[in-house]
Structure formats: C-alpha cells, structure tokens
Design an enzyme around this catalytic site. Structure first.
Site, PDB file in Angstrom:
ATOM      1  N   HIS A 314     -10.561   3.286  -9.174  1.00  0.00           N
ATOM      2  CA  HIS A 314      -9.831   4.457  -8.719  1.00  0.00           C
ATOM      3  C   HIS A 314     -10.789   5.635  -8.670  1.00  0.00           C
ATOM      4  CE1 HIS A 314      -6.802   7.601  -8.417  1.00  0.00           C
ATOM      5  NE2 HIS A 314      -6.044   6.644  -7.939  1.00  0.00           N
ATOM      6  N   ASP A 372      -1.667  -0.768  -8.124  1.00  0.00           N
ATOM      7  CA  ASP A 372      -1.360  -1.808  -7.136  1.00  0.00           C
ATOM      8  C   ASP A 372      -1.614  -3.211  -7.659  1.00  0.00           C
ATOM      9  OD1 ASP A 372      -0.571  -0.106  -5.064  1.00  0.00           O
ATOM     10  OD2 ASP A 372      -2.648   0.402  -4.668  1.00  0.00           O
TER      11      ASP A 372
HETATM   12  N1  CMC Z   1     -14.526  -4.053  -6.672  1.00  0.00           N
HETATM   13  C1  CMC Z   1     -15.866  -4.063  -6.780  1.00  0.00           C
HETATM   14  N2  CMC Z   1     -16.642  -2.954  -6.836  1.00  0.00           N
HETATM   15  C2  CMC Z   1     -16.010  -1.763  -6.755  1.00  0.00           C
HETATM   16  C3  CMC Z   1     -14.625  -1.672  -6.637  1.00  0.00           C
HETATM   17  C4  CMC Z   1     -13.876  -2.867  -6.599  1.00  0.00           C
HETATM   18  N3  CMC Z   1     -12.530  -2.819  -6.488  1.00  0.00           N
HETATM   19  N4  CMC Z   1     -14.267  -0.366  -6.577  1.00  0.00           N
HETATM   20  C5  CMC Z   1     -15.413   0.340  -6.657  1.00  0.00           C
HETATM   21  N5  CMC Z   1     -16.489  -0.516  -6.774  1.00  0.00           N
HETATM   22  C6  CMC Z   1     -17.886  -0.132  -6.939  1.00  0.00           C
HETATM   23  C7  CMC Z   1     -18.489   0.336  -5.628  1.00  0.00           C
HETATM   24  O1  CMC Z   1     -19.122  -0.720  -4.935  1.00  0.00           O
HETATM   25  C8  CMC Z   1     -19.464   1.395  -6.098  1.00  0.00           C
HETATM   26  O2  CMC Z   1     -20.617   0.727  -6.551  1.00  0.00           O
HETATM   27  P1  CMC Z   1     -22.078   1.446  -6.383  1.00  0.00           P
HETATM   28  O3  CMC Z   1     -22.004   2.714  -7.163  1.00  0.00           O
HETATM   29  O4  CMC Z   1     -23.006   0.445  -6.966  1.00  0.00           O
HETATM   30  O5  CMC Z   1     -22.259   1.665  -4.919  1.00  0.00           O
HETATM   31  C9  CMC Z   1     -18.790   2.012  -7.313  1.00  0.00           C
HETATM   32  O6  CMC Z   1     -17.899   1.002  -7.807  1.00  0.00           O
HETATM   33  C10 CMC Z   1     -18.002   3.272  -6.998  1.00  0.00           C
HETATM   34  O7  CMC Z   1     -17.137   2.972  -5.895  1.00  0.00           O
HETATM   35  P2  CMC Z   1     -16.777   4.010  -4.763  1.00  0.00           P
HETATM   36  O8  CMC Z   1     -16.301   3.281  -3.551  1.00  0.00           O
HETATM   37  O9  CMC Z   1     -17.895   4.983  -4.595  1.00  0.00           O
HETATM   38  O10 CMC Z   1     -15.564   4.755  -5.463  1.00  0.00           O
HETATM   39  P3  CMC Z   1     -14.436   5.583  -4.755  1.00  0.00           P
HETATM   40  O11 CMC Z   1     -13.931   6.533  -5.746  1.00  0.00           O
HETATM   41  O12 CMC Z   1     -14.921   6.130  -3.456  1.00  0.00           O
HETATM   42  O13 CMC Z   1     -13.306   4.478  -4.399  1.00  0.00           O
HETATM   43  C11 CMC Z   1     -11.428   3.067  -4.501  1.00  0.00           C
HETATM   44  C12 CMC Z   1     -12.147   4.287  -5.114  1.00  0.00           C
HETATM   45  C13 CMC Z   1     -10.019   2.972  -5.083  1.00  0.00           C
HETATM   46  C14 CMC Z   1     -11.281   3.261  -2.981  1.00  0.00           C
HETATM   47  C15 CMC Z   1     -12.241   1.786  -4.820  1.00  0.00           C
HETATM   48  O14 CMC Z   1     -12.316   1.593  -6.212  1.00  0.00           O
HETATM   49  C16 CMC Z   1     -11.668   0.550  -4.141  1.00  0.00           C
HETATM   50  O15 CMC Z   1     -11.979   0.284  -2.964  1.00  0.00           O
HETATM   51  N6  CMC Z   1     -10.788  -0.234  -4.854  1.00  0.00           N
HETATM   52  C17 CMC Z   1     -10.122  -1.372  -4.250  1.00  0.00           C
HETATM   53  C18 CMC Z   1      -8.945  -0.899  -3.436  1.00  0.00           C
HETATM   54  C19 CMC Z   1      -7.774  -0.441  -4.285  1.00  0.00           C
HETATM   55  O16 CMC Z   1      -7.377  -1.118  -5.231  1.00  0.00           O
HETATM   56  N7  CMC Z   1      -7.196   0.708  -3.920  1.00  0.00           N
HETATM   57  C20 CMC Z   1      -6.002   1.250  -4.592  1.00  0.00           C
HETATM   58  C21 CMC Z   1      -6.265   2.545  -5.270  1.00  0.00           C
HETATM   59  S1  CMC Z   1      -4.931   3.000  -6.385  1.00  0.00           S
HETATM   60  C22 CMC Z   1      -3.567   3.272  -5.360  1.00  0.00           C
HETATM   61  C23 CMC Z   1      -3.697   4.487  -4.522  1.00  0.00           C
HETATM   62  O17 CMC Z   1      -3.877   5.569  -5.071  1.00  0.00           O
HETATM   63  O18 CMC Z   1      -3.584   4.351  -3.304  1.00  0.00           O
END
Ligand code: CMC
Length: 437
Positions: A314, A372
C-alpha cells in the site's frame, strides 16, 4: 480546526547557475499528521515548480474527513477508528458521519435513512439504457456508463452552487449505486431486474436485488447482510487515493457530481486500486494449490517480471492495513456461517500470507496484506461473481467520494486543479512541409 501556520519556515537556497538566493516558505500544521510545506508562492517567487509524479510527497488539499497514519496502521473517519466503527456502527450511520462530520442522533439517523431510501429506484428509462450494453460487458464498464448517464436524468440536482442540489445528488448517488450494481449483474446473466425494497436495510436491499427473482420469496441471510454492511464501512473512504483525487480533480472544473463520480469509478477500476480485489481472486485461482505458492512469491520478487502479489502493499500503510485485520475476521465469520469448512482458496491465501510475511523482500519493503486480500474470498463465498467485486468497492466508496466532493465545492479557496510539468520534449522548431520530410 483549520490548517494553521505554525510559525516554522522551510528555508532553502537555489544554487547552481541560479541566483543563490535564499527563500522562506511557510510550514502548515494540521490537527495531527506530518506538517506540510506551503509551496503555493514558489513559482511566483522562484520561477520553479515542484516535481512529484505519483504525489508521494504532495498534499493536494485540506480535508477534515479521513485520516491515515500509515506507520501505525491507523484509519480514522472523522476521528473515529475504523475498527470501532466496523464493530459498533452500521453503514448508514457511517455515511451520515462522513457527510455531516458527526454521528447522527436516533432521529437524525431515521431521517437520513428515509432520505436515502427514497432515492433507491432508477428512472425507468434507464432500463432501456442498460439494454444498449453487450451482455458480456464488464460490470465496471456498465457502472461507469450508467452513473455518468445519471446526469442526463436528474437535471434537478445538477446546480453545484446550490447546497440543496448538492445534497440531493449525494443522496441519489449513495442510494442508486446498489440498484445499478445489482442491475449490472442481472443484465449480465439475462435475469429480470429486481426493484429495490425500501423496507430493507442498505446492504440487505443490495443482496435482495442481487439474488432474488420475481417468482419466489427471498429472505436475505442476516449474517451475510451484516458482513456486507461491515465491508461497506471498511471501504467507505480512504483519504486522497487515486479515485478520490480523480473525483476532486474532475469536480474542480465545476463538472456535475454524477460525471465526477463516474470519473472516480473509472480510476477505481485499475488493478493497482479497487480492481485489486478481482485480481486477488484470479491470482489465487491461478496459484491453484499451496505447493505452487513459492513459485508465485519468487515471480513477485523478480525485478524482470512485472507480476506483483495482488492484495499486498500500500502507498500509505507501511505497518499493516487496519481494514485487512477486520476483513480477515469477517472472512472467517462468513465462511463459518455458510458452513464452508474447506475453502481451497482460503487455504492458499493463508499460506501465501504466511510465506510473504516471513520473506525478507516483503519485510524490507513493508508489504503487508491490504483490504483487498480477503474481501474477494468473502464475496466469492457469498456467491458474488468475481467481475462484480470492484463494483462493490465502488458502491461502498461512493459516500467517500461525495463527501470529499462536497467538501471541495464548499471550500472557499477551491480552484481548478491544474498541475504543471517538467517538459523534456523538442524545443521550438520550424515546420517541415510533407514533401521535404
Ligand atoms: N508485490 C511485489 N512487489 C511489490 C508489491 C507487490 N504487491 N507492491 C510493491 N512492491 C515493490 C515494488 O516492486 C517496489 O520495489 P522497488 O522499490 O524495488 O522498485 C516497492 O515494493 C515499492 O512499490 P511501489 O510500486 O513504488 O509502491 P506504490 O506505493 O507506488 O504502490 C501499490 C502501492 C498498492 C500500487 C502496490 O503495492 C501494488 O501494486 N500492490 C498490488 C496491487 C494492490 O493490492 N492494490 C490494492 C491497494 S489497497 C486498495 C486500494 O486502496 O485501492
């Protein structure tokens, strides 16, 4: 309480080919949470913009509705902790709280429920609108289209400068979303639409419209409607997330509320946001057996593989998602009530959670199960088709969207949202006629 200038200043110097001048920017404090550096004067004074794609360090507005402390795993609606609301309140009460800022008295609650319930039906002409969609359309596509189309039907609540219009539009949106969601489902299976029953509670009415048919009596299982009500509470608002920011940005131009909420639904649809609940279930089905989990965890850790563990991570929560905790408990309650003692997807989910939480990659990056992760299993157990999961998120989040939209419209300092950019394209060049290219 409004943001106050806490008399601290952020002081910085622009160096490197620049004047070397020093600037002072005010620092503002809210009631709780990090201070913000007020950069509103920055461009006028320095000829520079800030650069923050993804808004990881940017506050876009002042708000009094929802507060998240991502480090502590805290979520408050108008100051009330989410677990207390999920345990003791109900969705209508939470809607009132988000819209008006206080929990209702008994009388206020009765009046509010009556007011919302009055608007549950759709204009009959919208039945024909549904028939224009393909039967195999994704329900989120139907939802975006139908909610946007409400502005073509409810002309008497489109004047955003009139507080009465704004409130009627808000009630209409909250009231009609379950009806639209259930109609999207009935349409997809070729079943007759069921009209709402206004003697039922909000979540109960939704389950009734989903699962009843005109030929038979149908009684909603009270444990399931209670669980659905709790899921609605957990999803009701979440500060300035992508869809809420979309609603605010769309609304900042003065667009009508139905169009703005339709924009929010479009943003919610993505798998990084609300679409994750559908993606989690698809992922668990793809994993198929606990013995395959390690392979998927390794895939998620592989930098060269775009796969992510859906339902993990998140932007704001870096400890745990307090909604996921309640969801986990609700999941077990629902499966217990339905007598589902052996749900293979739940076994996979539990094992996946355990392995990921022990894995250095997920620990170091502070990736925990989010809301989720468990909601899909509950929805599946209730008999809700996977493609409708994100639609349910939209039903629940509508109150948050309208509360935030109202707050924005009522904010005297509100301006059209208009970010700037770091331009890296061509500089001015002469047009080359077609024959000379
Ligand atoms: N699985 C594997 N690696 C992950 C994941 C994951 N689910 N989420 C983040 N990472 C890694 C990502 O690759 C990055 O690694 P690095 O720093 O080495 O490049 C690091 O963690 C930080 O990720 P980010 O994409 O920069 O983080 P963000 O804050 O932009 O993204 C997120 C947050 C929710 C979009 C992401 O964690 C994700 O894609 N999760 C899976 C989708 C999901 O479950 N979404 C629902 C969110 S909760 C409900 C809502 O509010 O809608």
């Amino acid at each position: 309480m409004n943001a106050k200038d806490n008399l601290k200043n952020a002081n910085f110097t622009l160096t490197d080919n620049r004047s070397g001048d020093t600037y002072d920017l005010p620092v503002l404090s809210g009631s709780v949470g990090p201070d913000v550096i007020d950069v509103r004067r920055l461009y006028a004074e320095t000829d520079c913009f800030t650069y923050d794609p993804g808004y990881t360090s940017t506050g876009s507005c002042e708000s009094k509705i929802t507060y998240i402390d991502g480090e502590q795993g805290v979520l408050l609606y108008r100051g009330y902790p989410i677990d207390q609301l999920a345990e003791n309140s109900d969705f209508m009460e939470v809607c009132y709280l988000l819209l008006y800022g206080e929990l209702p008295t008994g009388e206020q609650k009765v009046q509010f429920e009556k007011g919302v319930t009055y608007h549950t039906m759709l204009n009959e002409q919208l039945n024909y609108f549904f028939r224009g969609f393909r039967r195999d359309a994704h329900p989120m596509a139907v939802m975006c289209g139908t909610v946007g189309a409400l502005s073509a039907f409810y002309h008497d609540s489109l004047d955003i400068s009139d507080p009465k219009h704004r409130m009627v539009a808000s009630y209409r949106l909250i009231a009609k979303m379950p009806t639209i969601a259930a109609m999207a489902y009935k349409f997809s299976i070729g079943a007759p639409f069921m009209y709402p029953r206004n003697n039922l509670k909000y979540a109960e009415n939704f389950l009734y419209m989903m699962f009843s048919n005109p030929c038979e009596d149908y009684e909603v299982n009270p444990i399931l409607s209670k669980a659905m009500d709790r899921i609605l509470i957990l999803h009701a608002d979440h500060e300035q997330n992508a869809s809420t920011s979309t609603v605010r940005l769309a609304g900042s131009s003065g667009a009508n509320p139905f169009a703005c909420i339709s924009a929010g639904i479009a943003s919610l649809w993505g798998p990084a946001h609300g679409g994750a609940n559908e993606a989690v279930l698809n992922m668990l089905e793809e994993i198929e057996h606990p013995k395959n989990i390690t392979k998927f965890v390794e895939k998620a850790k592989d930098k060269d593989d775009p796969f992510r563990l859906m339902g993990f991570g998140h932007r704001v929560y870096k400890n745990f998602d307090p909604r996921a905790k309640v969801m986990h408990q609700t999941c077990h309650e629902v499966l217990g009530e339905l007598g589902i003692t052996n749900e293979p997807l739940l076994d996979i989910a539990v094992e996946l959670e355990r392995l990921a939480l022990e894995d250095d990659y997920f620990v170091e990056k502070k990736l925990y199960p989010n809301v989720d992760f468990y909601s899909g299993i509950i929805f599946k157990a209730m008999g809700i088709p996977t493609s409708l999961f994100t639609v349910l998120f939209a039903v629940a989040r509508t109150v948050g969207w309208v509360a935030q939209w109202n707050e924005m419209v009522e904010d005297p300092s509100q301006k059209i949202g208009r970010p700037r950019q770091l331009y890296t394209g061509e500089t001015t060049r002469e047009f080359v006629p077609l024959g000379q290219r």
